[in-house]
Design an enzyme around this catalytic site. Structure first.
Site, short mmCIF file in Angstrom:
data_model
loop_
_atom_site.label_atom_id
_atom_site.label_comp_id
_atom_site.label_asym_id
_atom_site.label_seq_id
_atom_site.Cartn_x
_atom_site.Cartn_y
_atom_site.Cartn_z
N LEU A 1 -25.87 36.49 20.65
CA LEU A 1 -24.61 35.85 20.23
C LEU A 1 -23.49 36.88 20.11
O LEU A 1 -22.38 36.55 19.75
CB LEU A 1 -24.83 35.08 18.93
CG LEU A 1 -25.97 34.04 19.00
CD1 LEU A 1 -26.15 33.34 17.67
CD2 LEU A 1 -25.72 33.02 20.10
N LYS A 2 -23.81 38.13 20.39
CA LYS A 2 -22.82 39.22 20.45
C LYS A 2 -21.81 39.16 19.31
O LYS A 2 -20.60 38.96 19.53
CB LYS A 2 -22.10 39.21 21.80
CG LYS A 2 -23.02 39.46 22.99
CD LYS A 2 -22.22 39.70 24.25
CE LYS A 2 -23.09 39.98 25.46
NZ LYS A 2 -23.85 38.81 25.95
N THR B 1 -18.57 39.25 7.40
CA THR B 1 -18.93 38.06 8.18
C THR B 1 -20.14 38.34 9.07
O THR B 1 -21.05 37.51 9.20
CB THR B 1 -17.71 37.60 9.03
OG1 THR B 1 -16.65 37.32 8.12
CG2 THR B 1 -18.02 36.38 9.85
N THR C 1 -21.08 44.14 31.52
CA THR C 1 -21.31 44.52 32.92
C THR C 1 -20.41 43.78 33.89
O THR C 1 -20.39 44.07 35.08
CB THR C 1 -22.78 44.29 33.30
OG1 THR C 1 -23.16 43.02 32.80
CG2 THR C 1 -23.68 45.35 32.72
O1 C5P Z 1 -27.31 35.57 35.33
P1 C5P Z 1 -27.26 37.03 35.02
O2 C5P Z 1 -28.48 37.79 35.52
O3 C5P Z 1 -25.97 37.68 35.44
O4 C5P Z 1 -27.34 37.07 33.43
C1 C5P Z 1 -27.07 38.23 32.69
C2 C5P Z 1 -27.12 37.92 31.23
O5 C5P Z 1 -26.87 39.11 30.50
C3 C5P Z 1 -26.09 36.90 30.75
O6 C5P Z 1 -26.75 36.09 29.80
C4 C5P Z 1 -25.01 37.72 30.09
O7 C5P Z 1 -24.45 37.07 28.98
C5 C5P Z 1 -25.80 38.93 29.60
N1 C5P Z 1 -25.04 40.17 29.45
C6 C5P Z 1 -24.33 40.77 30.49
N2 C5P Z 1 -23.66 41.95 30.27
C7 C5P Z 1 -23.69 42.54 29.07
C8 C5P Z 1 -24.39 41.94 28.03
C9 C5P Z 1 -25.08 40.76 28.26
O8 C5P Z 1 -24.34 40.27 31.58
N3 C5P Z 1 -23.10 43.70 28.92
#
Ligand code: C5P
Length: 228
Positions: free
Chosen positions: A59-60, A67, A116
């Site tokens: 949920l980042k 909070t 990413t």
């Molecule tokens: O579908 P995909 O392989 O791109 O999914 C990557 C997952 O990783 C997603 O749920 C995305 O929210 C999560 N994520 C990301 N980059 C980050 C952190 C989390 O893509 N830095």
């Protein structure tokens, strides 16, 4: 290797999520993000726990320290294995998140570095005039200073982070794309084999598996590719 692949259950319907969990019986770790959590989080996490799967609650969190403390405390009812906070929330927020999780030895808080999906230009547009790789190192340093040792980053940053801060750091990497799958909105991507070779501890993989016509086959294909 199957224990090091995290399936991102980014789907809009509980039945779809449940079918994925059923089909992917060799997967042990499932990531529940905002889309699924807000719509059917209770049901899905209940189902994952019933099936003895580990839950990554993604949920980042990023908010004022008090909070985030409360949010982490409330998350404990789901017994997550992993939970994410944005490192950009700052030192006090990181400390409060860890304090809230301190009663749960089985829970690891992951600090999210730079998403990413972001490029250097995207960062500049948000007012951060640092290349992504430098910003990531700076955020990891902040996390480490405040008690974290597990981070989410792009596979491109595994080597710089481990070279600078040591091999004991746990790195979870999304942005994974087998050569046979579409990139989608991920910009800084690696193949599963390359990410493991570089030293990734856990790979987060969503669409290449969940949107494949045969998710179980895609999962096995990825496992085989890594093992080869
Ligand atoms: O579908 P995909 O392989 O791109 O999914 C990557 C997952 O990783 C997603 O749920 C995305 O929210 C999560 N994520 C990301 N980059 C980050 C952190 C989390 O893509 N830095």
């Amino acid at each position: 290797m199957n224990n090091r692949i995290i399936i991102a259950l980014d789907v809009d319907d509980f039945q779809k999520a449940r079918l994925l969990v059923d089909h992917l019986h060799d997967a042990t770790l499932f990531k529940v993000g905002l889309q699924a959590f807000l719509k059917f989080g209770n049901e899905l996490i209940g189902y994952l726990r019933e099936k003895d799967k580990k839950v990554f609650l993604d949920l980042k969190f990023k908010d004022i320290p008090n909070t985030v403390y409360g949010a982490v405390k409330s998350s404990l009812k789901y017994s997550p294995h992993f939970l994410t906070i944005h490192l950009s929330g700052g030192a006090d927020m990181i400390k409060k998140a860890l304090e809230a999780a301190s009663s749960e030895p089985g829970l690891t808080i992951l600090g999210v570095t730079i998403l990413t999906s972001l490029t250097n230009n995207d960062l500049i547009e948000t007012g951060i005039n640092l290349p992504t790789d430098i910003a990531v190192l700076q955020l990891c340093e902040l996390g480490l200073k405040n008690g974290l040792n597990a981070f989410v980053c792009s596979p491109l940053e595994i080597e710089p982070i481990k070279d600078r801060f040591g091999k004991d750091i746990i790195l979870v990497t999304p942005g994974i794309r087998p050569l046979w799958s579409a990139r989608g909105d991920q910009k800084r991507v690696f193949t599963p084999q390359m990410a493991i070779e570089k030293g990734s501890d856990y790979l987060v993989i969503g669409r290449p598996i969940t949107q494949n016509a045969n998710p179980a086959e895609a999962f096995q294909k990825i496992l085989k590719e890594i093992e080869n």
